[in-house]
Write a protein that holds these residues in place. Structure first.
Motif, PDB file in Angstrom:
ATOM      1  N   ALA A  40       0.816  -1.431   0.057  1.00  0.00           N
ATOM      2  CA  ALA A  40       0.034   0.125   0.001  1.00  0.00           C
ATOM      3  C   ALA A  40       0.779   1.262  -0.112  1.00  0.00           C
ATOM      4  CB  ALA A  40      -1.018  -0.071   1.251  1.00  0.00           C
ATOM      5  N   PHE A  41       1.816   1.332   0.640  1.00  0.00           N
ATOM      6  CA  PHE A  41       2.848   2.425   0.783  1.00  0.00           C
ATOM      7  C   PHE A  41       4.122   2.287   0.985  1.00  0.00           C
ATOM      8  CE2 PHE A  41       0.859   1.967   4.737  1.00  0.00           C
ATOM      9  CZ  PHE A  41       1.950   1.858   5.710  1.00  0.00           C
ATOM     10  N   ALA A  42       5.103   2.885   0.735  1.00  0.00           N
ATOM     11  CA  ALA A  42       6.416   2.717   0.910  1.00  0.00           C
ATOM     12  C   ALA A  42       6.823   3.380   2.461  1.00  0.00           C
ATOM     13  CB  ALA A  42       7.294   3.308  -0.104  1.00  0.00           C
ATOM     14  N   SER A  43       7.774   3.064   3.233  1.00  0.00           N
ATOM     15  CA  SER A  43       8.200   3.797   4.389  1.00  0.00           C
ATOM     16  C   SER A  43       9.491   3.998   4.471  1.00  0.00           C
ATOM     17  CB  SER A  43       8.097   2.860   5.740  1.00  0.00           C
ATOM     18  OG  SER A  43       6.580   2.419   5.831  1.00  0.00           O
ATOM     19  N   ASN A  44       9.787   5.138   4.055  1.00  0.00           N
ATOM     20  CA  ASN A  44      11.196   5.692   3.590  1.00  0.00           C
ATOM     21  C   ASN A  44      11.589   6.718   4.620  1.00  0.00           C
ATOM     22  OD1 ASN A  44      11.365   4.177   1.223  1.00  0.00           O
ATOM     23  ND2 ASN A  44      10.408   5.616  -0.129  1.00  0.00           N
ATOM     24  N   SER A  77      19.993  -8.648  -5.225  1.00  0.00           N
ATOM     25  CA  SER A  77      19.636  -9.481  -6.452  1.00  0.00           C
ATOM     26  C   SER A  77      19.482 -10.851  -6.280  1.00  0.00           C
ATOM     27  CB  SER A  77      20.862  -9.358  -7.312  1.00  0.00           C
ATOM     28  OG  SER A  77      21.954  -9.956  -6.994  1.00  0.00           O
ATOM     29  N   VAL A  78      19.529 -11.297  -5.044  1.00  0.00           N
ATOM     30  CA  VAL A  78      18.971 -12.675  -4.551  1.00  0.00           C
ATOM     31  C   VAL A  78      17.620 -12.888  -4.130  1.00  0.00           C
ATOM     32  CG1 VAL A  78      19.910 -14.647  -3.066  1.00  0.00           C
ATOM     33  CG2 VAL A  78      21.642 -12.877  -3.742  1.00  0.00           C
ATOM     34  N   CYS A  79      17.351 -12.105  -3.208  1.00  0.00           N
ATOM     35  CA  CYS A  79      16.081 -12.046  -2.625  1.00  0.00           C
ATOM     36  C   CYS A  79      14.960 -10.907  -3.067  1.00  0.00           C
ATOM     37  CB  CYS A  79      16.064 -12.277  -0.985  1.00  0.00           C
ATOM     38  SG  CYS A  79      16.422 -10.616  -0.426  1.00  0.00           S
ATOM     39  N   GLY A  80      15.410 -10.006  -3.591  1.00  0.00           N
ATOM     40  CA  GLY A  80      14.462  -8.806  -3.993  1.00  0.00           C
ATOM     41  C   GLY A  80      14.373  -7.870  -2.963  1.00  0.00           C
ATOM     42  N   SER A  81      14.790  -8.126  -1.634  1.00  0.00           N
ATOM     43  CA  SER A  81      14.234  -7.193  -0.535  1.00  0.00           C
ATOM     44  C   SER A  81      15.013  -5.658  -1.028  1.00  0.00           C
ATOM     45  CB  SER A  81      15.228  -7.431   0.639  1.00  0.00           C
ATOM     46  OG  SER A  81      14.700  -8.653   1.079  1.00  0.00           O
ATOM     47  N   ALA A  82      14.127  -4.541  -0.480  1.00  0.00           N
ATOM     48  CA  ALA A  82      14.596  -3.429  -0.810  1.00  0.00           C
ATOM     49  C   ALA A  82      15.745  -2.994   0.153  1.00  0.00           C
ATOM     50  CB  ALA A  82      13.552  -2.276  -0.744  1.00  0.00           C
ATOM     51  N   VAL A  83      16.742  -2.295  -0.390  1.00  0.00           N
ATOM     52  CA  VAL A  83      17.940  -1.865   0.392  1.00  0.00           C
ATOM     53  C   VAL A  83      18.242  -0.263   0.355  1.00  0.00           C
ATOM     54  CG1 VAL A  83      18.908  -4.253   0.657  1.00  0.00           C
ATOM     55  CG2 VAL A  83      19.444  -2.560  -1.275  1.00  0.00           C
ATOM     56  N   PRO A  84      19.009   0.134   1.160  1.00  0.00           N
ATOM     57  CA  PRO A  84      19.268   1.729   0.997  1.00  0.00           C
ATOM     58  C   PRO A  84      19.757   2.255  -0.663  1.00  0.00           C
ATOM     59  CG  PRO A  84      19.897   0.907   2.958  1.00  0.00           C
ATOM     60  CD  PRO A  84      19.686  -0.144   2.131  1.00  0.00           C
ATOM     61  N   PHE A  85      19.240   3.308  -1.054  1.00  0.00           N
ATOM     62  CA  PHE A  85      19.811   3.882  -2.224  1.00  0.00           C
ATOM     63  C   PHE A  85      20.083   5.494  -2.136  1.00  0.00           C
ATOM     64  CE2 PHE A  85      15.967   5.685  -3.888  1.00  0.00           C
ATOM     65  CZ  PHE A  85      15.016   4.747  -3.060  1.00  0.00           C
ATOM     66  N   ILE A  94      18.235   7.045   0.951  1.00  0.00           N
ATOM     67  CA  ILE A  94      16.879   6.619   1.370  1.00  0.00           C
ATOM     68  C   ILE A  94      17.000   5.399   1.965  1.00  0.00           C
ATOM     69  CG2 ILE A  94      14.457   6.484   0.605  1.00  0.00           C
ATOM     70  CD1 ILE A  94      15.100   8.646  -1.348  1.00  0.00           C
ATOM     71  N   VAL A  95      16.405   5.127   3.176  1.00  0.00           N
ATOM     72  CA  VAL A  95      16.502   3.919   3.724  1.00  0.00           C
ATOM     73  C   VAL A  95      15.177   3.383   4.005  1.00  0.00           C
ATOM     74  CG1 VAL A  95      17.295   2.458   5.894  1.00  0.00           C
ATOM     75  CG2 VAL A  95      18.469   4.617   5.066  1.00  0.00           C
ATOM     76  N   PRO A  96      14.818   2.242   3.216  1.00  0.00           N
ATOM     77  CA  PRO A  96      13.660   1.613   3.600  1.00  0.00           C
ATOM     78  C   PRO A  96      13.331   0.957   4.794  1.00  0.00           C
ATOM     79  CG  PRO A  96      14.750   0.576   1.391  1.00  0.00           C
ATOM     80  CD  PRO A  96      15.717   1.392   2.271  1.00  0.00           C
ATOM     81  N   ALA A  97      12.419   1.728   5.691  1.00  0.00           N
ATOM     82  CA  ALA A  97      12.418   1.514   6.922  1.00  0.00           C
ATOM     83  C   ALA A  97      12.334   0.005   7.294  1.00  0.00           C
ATOM     84  CB  ALA A  97      10.879   2.158   7.589  1.00  0.00           C
ATOM     85  N   GLY A  98      11.941  -0.746   6.466  1.00  0.00           N
ATOM     86  CA  GLY A  98      11.704  -2.303   6.841  1.00  0.00           C
ATOM     87  C   GLY A  98      13.045  -3.033   6.792  1.00  0.00           C
ATOM     88  N   SER A  99      13.887  -2.290   6.155  1.00  0.00           N
ATOM     89  CA  SER A  99      15.328  -3.014   5.964  1.00  0.00           C
ATOM     90  C   SER A  99      16.167  -3.060   7.263  1.00  0.00           C
ATOM     91  CB  SER A  99      15.883  -2.501   4.769  1.00  0.00           C
ATOM     92  OG  SER A  99      16.497  -1.085   5.093  1.00  0.00           O
TER      93      SER A  99
END
Ligand code: ZN
Ligand code: ZN
Length: 135
Positions: A40-44, A77-85, A94-99
């Motif tokens: 539903a939304f991104a927590s950044n 590239s292995v599991c597709g999880s969002a990581v900082p960029f 930008i750090v995805p909060a869930g990471s």
């Protein structure tokens, strides 16, 4: 000095740490973030571009940048999880909060682009809750 927080992707190939020193924390409800997250939304969480130490798997990070608009994402590239960029204008990391593995001291400050909110978000909050799978 602020305390360091650690983060990693789901499979653990990519690991990093950041100082617990952030400038903004937004929950973005725009259509692009819905596509990028599948949710539903991104927590950044926004911080300085140099506030990151890659501890493992930096070479496994794949970067995506939208051709015309200011949208980027980095993911394992292995599991597709969002990581900082670092954003396209190179002004923020930008750090995805869930990471993150630990709780940041900053709480979300704003819900943004709520005009594009997922049509099922509010009904989702009203749905019955279970601590695990529904019985
Ligand atoms: Zn991974
Ligand atoms: Zn967005």
């Amino acid at each position: 000095m602020s305390k360091k927080l650690t983060g990693e992707c789901l499979c653990g190939a990519v690991k990093f740490s950041v100082e617990n020193h952030f400038k903004a924390f937004y929950q973005c409800h725009c259509k692009q973030c819905q596509k990028l997250t599948g949710s539903a939304f991104a927590s950044n969480i926004f911080t300085e571009p140099d506030n990151i130490q890659w501890l493992a798997g930096k070479e496994k990070v794949t970067e995506y940048e939208h051709e015309t608009r200011e949208f980027s994402k980095s993911f394992c590239s292995v599991c597709g999880s969002a990581v900082p960029f670092i954003n396209k204008t190179k002004t923020s990391l930008i750090v995805p909060a869930g990471s993150l593995n630990e709780l940041p001291t900053m709480a979300p400050q704003a819900n943004i682009f709520t005009s594009e909110e997922a049509c099922w978000l509010k009904s989702g909050f009203k749905a019955e809750s279970f601590s695990g799978f529904p019985k």
